[in-house]
Motif scaffolding. Structure first.
Motif: not given
Length: 253
Positions: A116-129, A184-194
């Motif tokens: 599962y992926r939680v992303m900060a509003e300021s981050a970027i992500i991409g498969v750019n090979e 981090l707290e959002a990610a931990l919240t999801r992890l607790r649920a999982f």
């Protein structure tokens, strides 16, 4: 320099990857991730959050060092890369990616290997090979194919684009977008649920869900590895990667 820190929060853990140089993937960083998983397993943690440092989750392959490899050295590194990502993808406990910053190329694959992926509003992500003239090795291809919605494959893979938070959510690269201070707290919240469920059902489900992709990784490693190596050592890719490497070196001077 310490490459990672495993922070325990009760029965959960936060694996902070802080290897420097944008957490670029080399043998040292891949080893740090593996060691972090071993420590988490030894501590019998129920699950992990994986995050980076400052502006970087991971910026992909360490082009400065691996550019200098000859074909035999690159083949060995590629085999180590595939094996490490297979182990990470098959880890029996939930892993939540907390994307604090750039998660590009191999760094995007590392994020996609999480559950599962939680992303900060300021981050970027991409498969750019593809921007470097490269295909994906077996492990990276199957992880990406497993996690990215099929209707988005052409756009994500062929554009080579780095996505901001809003579009990353829309195309299915991430599951949640939050302000950086809440990451981090959002990610931990999801992890607790999982991890709130009894028994080993979660691990069994993960094995069943990801088993077919793991089999394709193993069966395709040799053939896709040769295709990747041919592309890596092609004149066009060497020129493109070499130019990018020079830019990275200039930033260090």
């Amino acid at each position: 320099m310490e490459t990672f820190h495993l922070e325990q929060r009760g029965e959960l853990g936060i694996l902070h990857l802080h290897a420097g140089s944008a957490n670029a993937l080399n043998a040292r960083v891949i080893g740090a991730i593996a060691e972090g998983l071993q420590q988490a397993s030894a501590a019998q943690l129920k699950g992990l959050v994986l995050t980076g440092y400052e502006r970087f989750f991971s910026a992909g392959l360490d082009l400065i060092s691996v550019y200098e490899y000859d074909r035999a050295q690159m083949a060995r590194f590629l085999a180590e890369f595939d094996a490490a990502f297979q182990r990470f993808f098959a880890y029996p406990k939930p892993i939540i990616a907390a994307l604090n910053g750039a998660a590009t190329a191999g760094g995007c694959i590392l994020a996609l290997a999480c559950d599962y992926r939680v992303m900060a509003e300021s981050a970027i992500i991409g498969v750019n090979e593809i921007q470097l003239g490269l295909p994906l090795p077996a492990s990276a291809l199957e992880i990406a194919r497993h996690e990215i919605p099929p209707q988005q494959h052409a756009y994500v893979f062929y554009s080579g684009k780095s996505f901001g938070a809003e579009e990353a959510l829309r195309v299915g690269l991430v599951h949640e977008v939050v302000p950086p201070a809440q990451l981090l707290e959002a990610a931990l919240t999801r992890l607790r649920a999982f991890t709130a469920h009894p028994g080993a059902a979660g691990g069994m489900l993960k094995t069943m869900l990801r088993g077919p992709a793991l089999e394709r990784m193993r069966s395709g490693a040799k053939s896709t590895g040769e295709i990747f190596l041919d592309a890596w050592f092609s004149p066009a890719a060497r020129a493109t990667i070499g130019a990018m490497r020079e830019k990275l070196l200039a930033r260090k001077r």
